[in-house]
Each structure stands twice: as structure tokens, then as C-alpha cells.
Scaffold this motif. Structure first.
Motif, mmCIF file in Angstrom:
data_model
loop_
_atom_site.group_PDB
_atom_site.id
_atom_site.type_symbol
_atom_site.label_atom_id
_atom_site.label_comp_id
_atom_site.label_asym_id
_atom_site.label_seq_id
_atom_site.Cartn_x
_atom_site.Cartn_y
_atom_site.Cartn_z
ATOM 1 N N ILE A 28 0.834 -1.205 0.000
ATOM 2 C CA ILE A 28 0.000 0.000 0.000
ATOM 3 C C ILE A 28 0.865 1.249 0.000
ATOM 4 O O ILE A 28 0.650 2.168 -0.795
ATOM 5 C CB ILE A 28 -0.964 -0.001 1.210
ATOM 6 C CG1 ILE A 28 -2.020 -1.098 1.043
ATOM 7 C CG2 ILE A 28 -1.637 1.363 1.380
ATOM 8 C CD1 ILE A 28 -2.852 -1.347 2.290
ATOM 9 N N LEU A 29 1.854 1.282 0.874
ATOM 10 C CA LEU A 29 2.731 2.455 0.932
ATOM 11 C C LEU A 29 3.508 2.627 -0.370
ATOM 12 O O LEU A 29 3.731 3.754 -0.815
ATOM 13 C CB LEU A 29 3.676 2.356 2.131
ATOM 14 C CG LEU A 29 2.989 2.469 3.498
ATOM 15 C CD1 LEU A 29 3.980 2.138 4.612
ATOM 16 C CD2 LEU A 29 2.375 3.838 3.693
ATOM 17 N N GLY A 30 3.889 1.526 -0.989
ATOM 18 C CA GLY A 30 4.574 1.599 -2.280
ATOM 19 C C GLY A 30 3.691 2.214 -3.349
ATOM 20 O O GLY A 30 4.163 2.991 -4.188
ATOM 21 N N LEU A 31 2.414 1.891 -3.331
ATOM 22 C CA LEU A 31 1.487 2.474 -4.299
ATOM 23 C C LEU A 31 1.314 3.971 -4.059
ATOM 24 O O LEU A 31 1.118 4.739 -4.994
ATOM 25 C CB LEU A 31 0.137 1.760 -4.247
ATOM 26 C CG LEU A 31 0.133 0.360 -4.866
ATOM 27 C CD1 LEU A 31 -1.114 -0.405 -4.455
ATOM 28 C CD2 LEU A 31 0.243 0.450 -6.376
ATOM 29 N N LEU A 32 1.392 4.396 -2.798
ATOM 30 C CA LEU A 32 1.280 5.815 -2.482
ATOM 31 C C LEU A 32 2.572 6.573 -2.773
ATOM 32 O O LEU A 32 2.565 7.800 -2.848
ATOM 33 C CB LEU A 32 0.917 6.011 -1.008
ATOM 34 C CG LEU A 32 -0.561 6.087 -0.677
ATOM 35 C CD1 LEU A 32 -1.284 4.807 -1.015
ATOM 36 C CD2 LEU A 32 -0.749 6.442 0.770
ATOM 37 N N ALA A 33 3.670 5.866 -2.955
ATOM 38 C CA ALA A 33 4.976 6.491 -3.153
ATOM 39 C C ALA A 33 5.209 6.889 -4.608
ATOM 40 O O ALA A 33 6.320 6.802 -5.116
ATOM 41 C CB ALA A 33 6.079 5.558 -2.667
ATOM 42 N N ASP A 34 4.170 7.329 -5.257
ATOM 43 C CA ASP A 34 4.255 7.819 -6.629
ATOM 44 C C ASP A 34 3.484 9.132 -6.680
ATOM 45 O O ASP A 34 2.337 9.205 -6.210
ATOM 46 C CB ASP A 34 3.637 6.803 -7.596
ATOM 47 C CG ASP A 34 3.633 7.301 -9.018
ATOM 48 O OD1 ASP A 34 4.602 7.011 -9.745
ATOM 49 O OD2 ASP A 34 2.668 7.990 -9.403
ATOM 50 N N ARG A 35 4.097 10.159 -7.223
ATOM 51 C CA ARG A 35 3.500 11.499 -7.219
ATOM 52 C C ARG A 35 2.120 11.529 -7.884
ATOM 53 O O ARG A 35 1.177 12.119 -7.349
ATOM 54 C CB ARG A 35 4.440 12.479 -7.911
ATOM 55 C CG ARG A 35 3.968 13.894 -7.886
ATOM 56 C CD ARG A 35 4.929 14.790 -8.689
ATOM 57 N NE ARG A 35 4.483 16.150 -8.648
ATOM 58 C CZ ARG A 35 5.003 17.090 -7.877
ATOM 59 N NH1 ARG A 35 6.012 16.809 -7.086
ATOM 60 N NH2 ARG A 35 4.533 18.310 -7.917
ATOM 61 N N THR A 36 1.975 10.885 -9.029
ATOM 62 C CA THR A 36 0.694 10.900 -9.738
ATOM 63 C C THR A 36 -0.368 10.146 -8.950
ATOM 64 O O THR A 36 -1.488 10.634 -8.777
ATOM 65 C CB THR A 36 0.841 10.300 -11.152
ATOM 66 O OG1 THR A 36 1.798 11.075 -11.876
ATOM 67 C CG2 THR A 36 -0.479 10.304 -11.892
ATOM 68 N N VAL A 65 -2.960 8.596 -16.305
ATOM 69 C CA VAL A 65 -3.953 8.564 -15.225
ATOM 70 C C VAL A 65 -4.719 7.252 -15.262
ATOM 71 O O VAL A 65 -4.922 6.604 -14.221
ATOM 72 C CB VAL A 65 -4.907 9.780 -15.312
ATOM 73 C CG1 VAL A 65 -6.112 9.617 -14.409
ATOM 74 C CG2 VAL A 65 -4.142 11.055 -14.961
ATOM 75 N N SER A 66 -5.139 6.826 -16.433
ATOM 76 C CA SER A 66 -5.880 5.568 -16.556
ATOM 77 C C SER A 66 -5.048 4.387 -16.078
ATOM 78 O O SER A 66 -5.563 3.491 -15.400
ATOM 79 C CB SER A 66 -6.327 5.350 -17.999
ATOM 80 O OG SER A 66 -7.290 6.305 -18.360
ATOM 81 N N GLN A 67 -3.762 4.379 -16.411
ATOM 82 C CA GLN A 67 -2.890 3.290 -15.972
ATOM 83 C C GLN A 67 -2.707 3.287 -14.460
ATOM 84 O O GLN A 67 -2.742 2.237 -13.820
ATOM 85 C CB GLN A 67 -1.542 3.383 -16.682
ATOM 86 C CG GLN A 67 -1.628 3.050 -18.150
ATOM 87 C CD GLN A 67 -0.335 3.325 -18.899
ATOM 88 O OE1 GLN A 67 0.597 3.920 -18.357
ATOM 89 N NE2 GLN A 67 -0.289 2.898 -20.148
ATOM 90 N N HIS A 68 -2.528 4.463 -13.876
ATOM 91 C CA HIS A 68 -2.390 4.548 -12.421
ATOM 92 C C HIS A 68 -3.690 4.125 -11.728
ATOM 93 O O HIS A 68 -3.650 3.416 -10.718
ATOM 94 C CB HIS A 68 -1.997 5.963 -11.999
ATOM 95 C CG HIS A 68 -0.569 6.289 -12.268
ATOM 96 N ND1 HIS A 68 0.486 5.698 -11.610
ATOM 97 C CD2 HIS A 68 -0.007 7.163 -13.139
ATOM 98 C CE1 HIS A 68 1.625 6.184 -12.046
ATOM 99 N NE2 HIS A 68 1.352 7.082 -12.986
ATOM 100 N N LEU A 69 -4.809 4.550 -12.257
ATOM 101 C CA LEU A 69 -6.098 4.152 -11.672
ATOM 102 C C LEU A 69 -6.297 2.647 -11.763
ATOM 103 O O LEU A 69 -6.837 2.026 -10.834
ATOM 104 C CB LEU A 69 -7.247 4.889 -12.360
ATOM 105 C CG LEU A 69 -7.364 6.369 -12.030
ATOM 106 C CD1 LEU A 69 -8.348 7.048 -12.972
ATOM 107 C CD2 LEU A 69 -7.773 6.572 -10.575
#
Length: 118
Positions: A28-36, A65-69
Motif C-alpha cells: 500500500i505504501l509503495g502504491l502511495l509512493a508515486d507522485r501521480t 492517469v488511466s494506468q495509475h487508476l
């Protein structure tokens, strides 16, 4: 088993071991560790939004954005629903909202040189 496999089933009937909990927290923290992704989650803390709104908010390309979502959705951190032809995204739960808020509050303390507190 990877931590990713456990994200969507966080409320399984078995109590996870400490190693599993730590692995999922790291994921979870790794997913949050991206600016976008953090910008997307910060916007979703304010409420549901479609891809167009999220793209305007974070300043990334629609494709990005679509890829990050998609990553956030696959990890079980955001939900999606259809509204006509639009996909509308929302945070899955309040724990994530509080985590994003606390990360940004900690950043405020460092950027503004605010004194620590509990």
C-alpha cells in the motif's frame, strides 16, 4: 504469495500473520509512493471523480492517469462505477483517506519547518 494478492481480501475470515500484514502495508505504501497516484488519491479524498476530472487535477496525461487508476483498482484501493459512458472512481475506505491526509500533513511539517507534535 505476494502482498498484492492479499490487498483485495483484507477482511478474509482468517486473521493474517504479522508478516502478511507488513507485506500488505508495504504494498500500500509503495502504491502511495508515486507522485501521480498520490495526487489522484488526494483528489479522491474529496469525493468521487471521473478520469477527465482526475486528469485535470493531477496534470498527467489521460493514458497515464488511466494506468495509475488501474493499478489502484487492482490493488483494491479504489472502486469504480459506471455513470453512463463515464467511469467514476472513489476511495475504497476511510483508512486510505486518513493515510493520505497524514502523509500530506507530515510533508507540511517538513516543508514549513513546523514543530513536531502528537
Amino acid at each position: 504469495m505476494s502482498a498484492r494478492m492479499h490487498l483485495s481480501g483484507a477482511h478474509a475470515s482468517q486473521e493474517p500473520g504479522d508478516g502478511t500484514r507488513l507485506a500488505v502495508a508495504v504494498e500500500i505504501l509503495g502504491l502511495l509512493a508515486d507522485r501521480t497516484r498520490l495526487a489522484l488519491l488526494r483528489r479522491l479524498c474529496a469525493g468521487e471523480a471521473d478520469v477527465t476530472t482526475l486528469t485535470e487535477t493531477c496534470g498527467a496525461s489521460r493514458t497515464s492517469v488511466s494506468q495509475h487508476l488501474a493499478r489502484l483498482r487492482l490493488a483494491g484501493l479504489v472502486t469504480t462505477r459506471k455513470d453512463g459512458r463515464r467511469a467514476v472512481y472513489a476511495l475504497r475506505h476511510g483508512h486510505l483517506r486518513r493515510l493520505v491526509d497524514e502523509a500530506l500533513n507530515a510533508a507540511d511539517h517538513q516543508v514549513r519547518h513546523l514543530p513536531p507534535h502528537d
